[in-house]
Design an enzyme around this catalytic site. Sequence first.
Site, PDB file in Angstrom:
ATOM      1  N   CYS A   1       0.815  -1.220   0.000  1.00 15.21           N
ATOM      2  CA  CYS A   1       0.000   0.000   0.000  1.00 15.21           C
ATOM      3  C   CYS A   1       0.847   1.269   0.000  1.00 15.21           C
ATOM      4  O   CYS A   1       0.329   2.357  -0.187  1.00 15.21           O
ATOM      5  CB  CYS A   1      -0.947   0.004   1.198  1.00 15.21           C
ATOM      6  SG  CYS A   1      -0.085   0.106   2.776  1.00 15.21           S
TER       7      CYS A   1
ATOM      8  N   CYS B   1      -2.773  -0.796   8.761  1.00  9.76           N
ATOM      9  CA  CYS B   1      -2.175   0.412   9.342  1.00  9.76           C
ATOM     10  C   CYS B   1      -1.857   0.203  10.823  1.00  9.76           C
ATOM     11  O   CYS B   1      -0.805   0.630  11.309  1.00  9.76           O
ATOM     12  CB  CYS B   1      -3.109   1.609   9.165  1.00  9.76           C
ATOM     13  SG  CYS B   1      -3.363   2.053   7.436  1.00  9.76           S
TER      14      CYS B   1
END
Length: 142
Positions: free
Chosen positions: A43, A111
């Site tokens: 990502c 994350c």
Amino acid sequence: MAYSKQVVDRFESVLNNPEQHAVGRFDPNDPNVATGLTGAPACGDVMKLQLKLNNDIIEDVKFKTYGCGSAIASSTMFVDMLKGKTIAEAKEIKDKDIAAALELPAIKLHCSVLAEESIHRAIADWEDKLRHRQHNQIYKEV
């Protein structure tokens, strides 16, 4: 996918006042600073975490994160979770704690995983520095 209010508020607050949220860096040559760097090639998010320690206590934290709003919000969350903690307490912080506090959607859980990994890498850096100091002290005494 909608971001939670916590993610949006933290992200916007960091944009408006980065220093208030510990964005920055410590002198990497400071012997009391430990650094953890983590990236996710899939990502493109990258987190750099620095801990300023006094013996076993995390006195201060700085970070730089390049990535989406969830990555930046996760970084500000680990700052809040780390300040004033011992190394042992910091080791207990898990990605699910960060994700739950921010109400991260499933697609953004990576994350919080990056945040936990940054914490563990900074702690490993600190422990390496301590081992090196102990080795040098033993060598001096011989």
